[in-house]
Design a protein around this motif. Sequence first.
Motif, mmCIF file in Angstrom:
data_model
loop_
_atom_site.group_PDB
_atom_site.id
_atom_site.type_symbol
_atom_site.label_atom_id
_atom_site.label_comp_id
_atom_site.label_asym_id
_atom_site.label_seq_id
_atom_site.Cartn_x
_atom_site.Cartn_y
_atom_site.Cartn_z
ATOM 1 N N TRP A 170 -51.783 -1.609 106.349
ATOM 2 C CA TRP A 170 -51.154 -0.324 106.003
ATOM 3 C C TRP A 170 -50.430 -0.430 104.664
ATOM 4 N N GLU A 171 -49.703 -1.539 104.466
ATOM 5 C CA GLU A 171 -48.991 -1.724 103.203
ATOM 6 C C GLU A 171 -49.971 -1.777 102.023
ATOM 7 N N GLY A 172 -51.060 -2.518 102.210
ATOM 8 C CA GLY A 172 -52.025 -2.649 101.129
ATOM 9 C C GLY A 172 -52.712 -1.340 100.799
ATOM 10 N N MET A 173 -53.075 -0.569 101.824
ATOM 11 C CA MET A 173 -53.722 0.722 101.597
ATOM 12 C C MET A 173 -52.818 1.668 100.831
ATOM 13 N N ALA A 174 -51.578 1.780 101.298
ATOM 14 C CA ALA A 174 -50.643 2.693 100.638
ATOM 15 C C ALA A 174 -50.281 2.183 99.240
ATOM 16 N N GLY A 175 -50.121 0.863 99.105
ATOM 17 C CA GLY A 175 -49.821 0.292 97.793
ATOM 18 C C GLY A 175 -50.941 0.556 96.804
ATOM 19 N N ARG A 176 -52.186 0.430 97.246
ATOM 20 C CA ARG A 176 -53.314 0.774 96.382
ATOM 21 C C ARG A 176 -53.179 2.203 95.887
ATOM 22 N N GLY A 177 -52.841 3.099 96.804
ATOM 23 C CA GLY A 177 -52.703 4.504 96.428
ATOM 24 C C GLY A 177 -51.605 4.726 95.409
ATOM 25 N N LEU A 178 -50.489 4.030 95.579
ATOM 26 C CA LEU A 178 -49.391 4.178 94.627
ATOM 27 C C LEU A 178 -49.792 3.658 93.246
ATOM 28 N N GLY A 179 -50.612 2.608 93.218
ATOM 29 C CA GLY A 179 -51.131 2.136 91.945
ATOM 30 C C GLY A 179 -52.026 3.172 91.281
ATOM 31 N N ARG A 180 -52.852 3.827 92.076
ATOM 32 C CA ARG A 180 -53.720 4.880 91.547
ATOM 33 C C ARG A 180 -52.897 6.069 91.044
ATOM 34 N N VAL A 181 -51.800 6.360 91.729
ATOM 35 C CA VAL A 181 -50.903 7.434 91.271
ATOM 36 C C VAL A 181 -50.316 7.067 89.904
ATOM 37 N N ALA A 182 -49.895 5.812 89.752
ATOM 38 C CA ALA A 182 -49.343 5.373 88.463
ATOM 39 C C ALA A 182 -50.379 5.513 87.348
ATOM 40 N N MET A 183 -51.629 5.190 87.637
ATOM 41 C CA MET A 183 -52.683 5.371 86.632
ATOM 42 C C MET A 183 -52.832 6.846 86.277
ATOM 43 N N ALA A 184 -52.809 7.710 87.278
ATOM 44 C CA ALA A 184 -52.966 9.146 87.042
ATOM 45 C C ALA A 184 -51.808 9.699 86.227
ATOM 46 N N ARG A 185 -50.650 9.082 86.325
ATOM 47 C CA ARG A 185 -49.474 9.529 85.577
ATOM 48 C C ARG A 185 -49.355 8.847 84.215
ATOM 49 N N GLY A 186 -50.380 8.086 83.820
ATOM 50 C CA GLY A 186 -50.368 7.457 82.507
ATOM 51 C C GLY A 186 -49.466 6.253 82.409
ATOM 52 N N GLU A 187 -49.334 5.486 83.501
ATOM 53 C CA GLU A 187 -48.505 4.281 83.510
ATOM 54 C C GLU A 187 -49.372 3.075 83.874
ATOM 55 N N PRO A 188 -50.272 2.650 83.009
ATOM 56 C CA PRO A 188 -51.253 1.615 83.375
ATOM 57 C C PRO A 188 -50.637 0.258 83.692
ATOM 58 N N ARG A 189 -49.602 -0.158 82.966
ATOM 59 C CA ARG A 189 -49.008 -1.462 83.236
ATOM 60 C C ARG A 189 -48.359 -1.491 84.621
ATOM 61 N N ARG A 190 -47.644 -0.423 84.920
ATOM 62 C CA ARG A 190 -47.025 -0.339 86.247
ATOM 63 C C ARG A 190 -48.104 -0.281 87.321
ATOM 64 N N ALA A 191 -49.199 0.424 87.028
ATOM 65 C CA ALA A 191 -50.289 0.528 87.988
ATOM 66 C C ALA A 191 -50.853 -0.841 88.325
#
Length: 607
Positions: free
Chosen positions: A488-509
């Motif tokens: 569950w943590e990994g699935m949601a964490g993946r999603g948060l990384g994808r959100v960071a990419m969508a918001r233009g934050e590639p390093r954080r992603a």
Amino acid sequence: MTPQAPNDAPPLGLAIHLLGPPRVERGGRAVPAPRGHKVWGLLAYLARSEAPVSRQQLAGLLFEEAEDPLAALRWNLSELRRLLGTAELRGELIALPPAPAYVDLNAVLSGSWAQALCVPGLGHELLEGMNFSGSPAFEVWLATERRHLQAAAEAVLREAAQARMAAGAMAEAATLAGRLVRHNPLDENYQALLVRSLAAAGDGVGAARQAAACRELFQRELGVQPGATLDAALGTLTAAPTARPATGRAAALAQLEAGEAAISAGALDAGLQCLRRAIAEADATGDAVLRARTRVALGGALVRAARGRDEEGATALHEALEVGRDASPVLAAAACRELGYVEFLRGRYERTLAWLQRARPLAGEDRAELARIATVCGSALSDTAHYAAAIALLREAEALAAAAGDNKQLAYALSMLGRALLLHGDLDAAGDALDRSVALAQQGWTAFVPWPQSLRAELDLLRGNVDAAANRFEHAFALGCQIGDPCWEGMAGRGLGRVAMARGEPRRAVEILTDAVARCVRLPDAYLWGKAYALDALCDAAVAQVMPQASAWINEMQDLAARSGMREFTVRACLHRAALGDGASAAAARLLAGQIDNPTLHALARL
């Protein structure tokens, strides 16, 4: 029951051996080998193809360097006809003749463990010693298949060791587990199985030495110590209670009910101890049904509720099949299904399907059990990118769970149906299934909510609703952390990384996605599809940023996908590598994507 090897040996008709140095036998005698490697490459490719292959595709795959690829294909097909003694292999679409023949690959991938152990080339490479440097796309395919067949050999040895241990043949189990560890010494589960089998055989000193050697190896090669699974293997026997048993059937049932209630209430250790006591009490009664029932309960609890205890659970489930033979078909179905689920989590999908095929007729008309079997089977088909079959089976699971009145199973089936539809690009249908799954889980299965919620958030992201996706992913991640479930943590964490990419934050992603990959597999029995899913997003971000680590992450993803048979992730790994300029990977991606019924993937591969 020990299988008799002669009954599982290759028949004396046509026998095709592709593991190790390839050869064909007819009537027990070797057929003269063809000239050149390409005939063997052609045979291997056709043996692993699920559908007939066009001449154009075969010519481009193996003979692209020839002046006339189709003419080269015709000559090699004529050599293959001579090798197999057939007049077929003609026409525009090419497939191996349907006449019965022994193919060692099939024995390893879909036969019983007894049949697979009789394969002379078990553990050897596909087309050993051969390379096809003039056919780069075929080389990519061959490397993928070699990884997959090595993993299949390990799965067979593991299953055989567990079955022999359950039958009381501890020395045989230890020998098989030793072969397994030699194949892959850095797999903690394999090391734990060897330690457990040595301990069960009465070789406590050998078990302790193996555990120590494992710790030294992991520290030297990986820079980490193995987890609790290894310690548990040293100290746990399936039926070891804290107090002396033997007060009869009523006591066994009382311990069984107390254990199940404790686990449902979250008191895992107490519940497991009650279930172990129930096994000892049941053994004292000699009641085969009760002995099997208590072992199914313990095995299921170790697989579903305990963290990092799947191997111990599998041992209990094998014991259930051994002690309760023919005593209760439904219990046998449950044991087979749970063993299939263990294989599913670890990406051993051929073994998953073999167990579920065995479980299905045993379940009879039990709708609840049929729903569980169909859900795991449909999920395995989805993981391996057989989407049409997966969606049909998961819809069947949905109907069966609803008819049985099992809301937890219904929520699970709907989540897997929603995931398959999401991956296949049917977003509206996916949203309906996932919304229903979340709603059902929220009514009484809070621990499950993060899984469908993360999938539902991915749908928001695909539709461009980044803020809604972020809210769902954040809630799923917080709840997953509270529960302590790595998947569950990994699935949601993946999603948060994808959100960071969508918001233009590639390093954080990349930071978030790297953490998500690690979370997915922090326990040795984690769901490997989740790791591949997170790695895919990480590779996407790394390639977009032209990061130096991109190639290593792609290698990791490609190896995982190839070993397990996650076909879509194999294609996606090839596409990531193609984005770095690898033309052979681009050609391989198009080839492999063409075998998958997914329009979303076809668009990515530009088919």
